[in-house]
Write a protein that holds these residues in place. Sequence first.
Motif, PDB file in Angstrom:
ATOM      1  N   UNK A  39       0.831  -1.207   0.000  1.00 46.77           N
ATOM      2  CA  UNK A  39       0.000   0.000   0.000  1.00 46.77           C
ATOM      3  C   UNK A  39       0.863   1.253   0.000  1.00 46.77           C
ATOM      4  N   UNK A  40       2.008   1.204   0.689  1.00 51.29           N
ATOM      5  CA  UNK A  40       2.961   2.317   0.652  1.00 51.29           C
ATOM      6  C   UNK A  40       3.511   2.478  -0.766  1.00 51.29           C
ATOM      7  N   UNK A  41       3.932   1.368  -1.342  1.00 50.67           N
ATOM      8  CA  UNK A  41       4.513   1.377  -2.697  1.00 50.67           C
ATOM      9  C   UNK A  41       3.516   1.900  -3.721  1.00 50.67           C
ATOM     10  N   UNK A  42       2.237   1.579  -3.526  1.00 56.11           N
ATOM     11  CA  UNK A  42       1.206   1.983  -4.490  1.00 56.11           C
ATOM     12  C   UNK A  42       0.642   3.377  -4.213  1.00 56.11           C
ATOM     13  N   UNK A  43       1.123   4.028  -3.159  1.00 59.35           N
ATOM     14  CA  UNK A  43       0.746   5.413  -2.899  1.00 59.35           C
ATOM     15  C   UNK A  43      -0.633   5.618  -2.312  1.00 59.35           C
ATOM     16  N   UNK A  44      -1.078   4.714  -1.437  1.00 58.02           N
ATOM     17  CA  UNK A  44      -2.430   4.821  -0.885  1.00 58.02           C
ATOM     18  C   UNK A  44      -2.488   5.588   0.439  1.00 58.02           C
ATOM     19  N   UNK A  45      -1.360   6.093   0.920  1.00 56.81           N
ATOM     20  CA  UNK A  45      -1.330   6.878   2.151  1.00 56.81           C
ATOM     21  C   UNK A  45      -1.324   8.366   1.841  1.00 56.81           C
ATOM     22  N   UNK A  46      -1.737   9.159   2.821  1.00 54.42           N
ATOM     23  CA  UNK A  46      -1.709  10.615   2.640  1.00 54.42           C
ATOM     24  C   UNK A  46      -0.272  11.134   2.597  1.00 54.42           C
ATOM     25  N   UNK A  47       0.631  10.424   3.231  1.00 60.28           N
ATOM     26  CA  UNK A  47       2.037  10.823   3.233  1.00 60.28           C
ATOM     27  C   UNK A  47       2.884   9.584   3.489  1.00 60.28           C
ATOM     28  N   UNK A  48       4.140   9.661   3.124  1.00 58.53           N
ATOM     29  CA  UNK A  48       5.070   8.580   3.414  1.00 58.53           C
ATOM     30  C   UNK A  48       5.543   8.732   4.850  1.00 58.53           C
ATOM     31  N   UNK A  49       5.402   7.672   5.643  1.00 56.21           N
ATOM     32  CA  UNK A  49       5.792   7.717   7.050  1.00 56.21           C
ATOM     33  C   UNK A  49       7.235   8.180   7.168  1.00 56.21           C
ATOM     34  N   UNK A  50       7.436   9.246   7.925  1.00 55.15           N
ATOM     35  CA  UNK A  50       8.770   9.823   8.065  1.00 55.15           C
ATOM     36  C   UNK A  50       8.963  10.273   9.511  1.00 55.15           C
ATOM     37  N   UNK A  51       9.403   9.336  10.346  1.00 53.85           N
ATOM     38  CA  UNK A  51       9.715   9.679  11.732  1.00 53.85           C
ATOM     39  C   UNK A  51      11.115  10.276  11.736  1.00 53.85           C
ATOM     40  N   UNK A  52      11.169  11.595  11.900  1.00 53.08           N
ATOM     41  CA  UNK A  52      12.428  12.315  11.719  1.00 53.08           C
ATOM     42  C   UNK A  52      13.450  11.998  12.815  1.00 53.08           C
ATOM     43  N   UNK A  53      12.960  11.775  14.023  1.00 46.22           N
ATOM     44  CA  UNK A  53      13.879  11.531  15.126  1.00 46.22           C
ATOM     45  C   UNK A  53      13.111  10.872  16.271  1.00 46.22           C
ATOM     46  N   UNK A  98     -11.589   3.829   0.086  1.00 42.91           N
ATOM     47  CA  UNK A  98     -11.292   3.208  -1.200  1.00 42.91           C
ATOM     48  C   UNK A  98     -11.011   1.717  -1.011  1.00 42.91           C
ATOM     49  N   UNK A  99     -11.396   0.890  -1.966  1.00 43.05           N
ATOM     50  CA  UNK A  99     -11.139  -0.555  -1.846  1.00 43.05           C
ATOM     51  C   UNK A  99      -9.655  -0.870  -1.635  1.00 43.05           C
ATOM     52  N   UNK A 100      -8.781  -0.028  -2.192  1.00 36.38           N
ATOM     53  CA  UNK A 100      -7.335  -0.273  -2.072  1.00 36.38           C
ATOM     54  C   UNK A 100      -6.821  -0.085  -0.641  1.00 36.38           C
ATOM     55  N   UNK A 101      -7.644   0.529   0.211  1.00 31.58           N
ATOM     56  CA  UNK A 101      -7.227   0.751   1.597  1.00 31.58           C
ATOM     57  C   UNK A 101      -7.527  -0.455   2.485  1.00 31.58           C
ATOM     58  N   UNK A 102      -8.272  -1.413   1.971  1.00 33.51           N
ATOM     59  CA  UNK A 102      -8.609  -2.606   2.749  1.00 33.51           C
ATOM     60  C   UNK A 102      -7.504  -3.646   2.555  1.00 33.51           C
ATOM     61  N   UNK A 103      -6.878  -4.067   3.659  1.00 33.83           N
ATOM     62  CA  UNK A 103      -5.808  -5.061   3.567  1.00 33.83           C
ATOM     63  C   UNK A 103      -6.353  -6.477   3.589  1.00 33.83           C
ATOM     64  N   UNK A 104      -7.258  -6.760   4.530  1.00 31.94           N
ATOM     65  CA  UNK A 104      -7.742  -8.123   4.664  1.00 31.94           C
ATOM     66  C   UNK A 104      -8.992  -8.173   5.534  1.00 31.94           C
ATOM     67  N   UNK A 105      -9.672  -9.289   5.446  1.00 36.71           N
ATOM     68  CA  UNK A 105     -10.803  -9.599   6.311  1.00 36.71           C
ATOM     69  C   UNK A 105     -10.390 -10.721   7.246  1.00 36.71           C
ATOM     70  N   UNK A 106     -10.586 -10.532   8.553  1.00 36.86           N
ATOM     71  CA  UNK A 106     -10.292 -11.579   9.520  1.00 36.86           C
ATOM     72  C   UNK A 106     -11.465 -12.544   9.582  1.00 36.86           C
ATOM     73  N   UNK A 138      -9.493  -5.260   8.293  1.00 39.75           N
ATOM     74  CA  UNK A 138      -8.264  -4.554   8.659  1.00 39.75           C
ATOM     75  C   UNK A 138      -7.921  -3.633   7.500  1.00 39.75           C
ATOM     76  N   UNK A 139      -7.882  -2.329   7.765  1.00 46.04           N
ATOM     77  CA  UNK A 139      -7.640  -1.332   6.722  1.00 46.04           C
ATOM     78  C   UNK A 139      -6.434  -0.486   7.109  1.00 46.04           C
ATOM     79  N   UNK A 140      -5.771   0.088   6.130  1.00 47.63           N
ATOM     80  CA  UNK A 140      -4.638   0.943   6.443  1.00 47.63           C
ATOM     81  C   UNK A 140      -5.124   2.241   7.086  1.00 47.63           C
TER      82      UNK A 140
END
Length: 366
Positions: A39-53, A98-106, A138-140
């Motif tokens: 999902x990160x690779x496909x650009x489905x997040x509002x931003x790329x996780x960047x924990x600066x410090x 969006x459907x792309x935000x759904x990872x899986x169904x438990x 389970x969704x992102x």
Amino acid sequence: MAQFTYTESDFNENTCNWQQTECQQSKFDETLQSGWDKAVEDGHFRYKLDIEETRVIGSKKYIAQLNVKRAQERRKPDVIESVNQPFNPASFNFLKIKPQEILLELVKEEDDSRPNNQVNQTQENGTDKQEVKKRNLVVINVSPLEYGHVLLVPDIDACQPQVLTESSMRVSLEMMLLSKHRGFRIGFNSLCAFASVNHAHLHAYYLDRELFVESVPVKHICGDLYELDAMPAKGFAFQLHKTGVDKLSKIIFHIADYFQKHEVAHNMYMIRGPVFNEDQHSTNRTIRVYLWPRKKFIGSMWLKDEEAFNVALVELAGHLPVKVKEMFYDLDEEKIESTIRDAALEDSEYNSIKQDVSNICQSFIS
């Protein structure tokens, strides 16, 4: 959307501790992480996780992480006025993602081996009855605070408001047990406790650092109920050890239901750790659950100007995602604990709630 099918044989109560170097991952961890990475690779997040410090602060080793983008680019939270605010289908909810935000169904396989189709046919009094199967998704989280940050949305189609139910507690405990990762955590924010969406959901994520609450001593109150009083905000503590998923789900639900009925805002956090009051590095490990009643926060402001962080489920546990760079470097243990104490209940109100919670606990003692 893939189904992740599991049985109780897939559960892992005892995971490795923080001194062990070789720790396996479960099939669930691998599935969640690979889906999240894609999902990160496909650009489905509002931003790329960047924990600066990251900073480790004070005697309780608070984990402060600078994550500026979460404040700047996350979706505007709903305006919340009540712990019991009804679900509003016109507001944002998880049926609108969006459907792309759904990872899986438990999907848990039951002993009766009924097919896992969406609608099951059952017979009642000689007539057909439609039994709609619950979908636990389970969704992102498109505005992540850490690696693997997802949302567990129990029974998504029921459109429940943001409340803890017995079934949502059960599926979240089962999701926790599916992981072998010592840093996997699950939590819940009620309305008026910094929940930003009024559609039942829990947060889950990986934090590959040890928190103080994983091994902090707790005081026994009665039965399966303990008290956490070593942190700036007092709360209630439970463990899966010798309790079991069904009983623990019932106890926590009844206490959370009491909070709901009395308009008490609350946060819940599940974490791996040693069995209560055993050594920090004990290999006898279990799942700890903390439940904090706290002051209500009314409105939609995401970050108070005078604070480096808002006090929600991860902050009460000692994990501090900080969204203002200048405040991040100025944080010390005194400022952290002052901010958390500001969100805690006054002693008189907490003690009154504690007595009621003790009474609830007594009802489960056989």
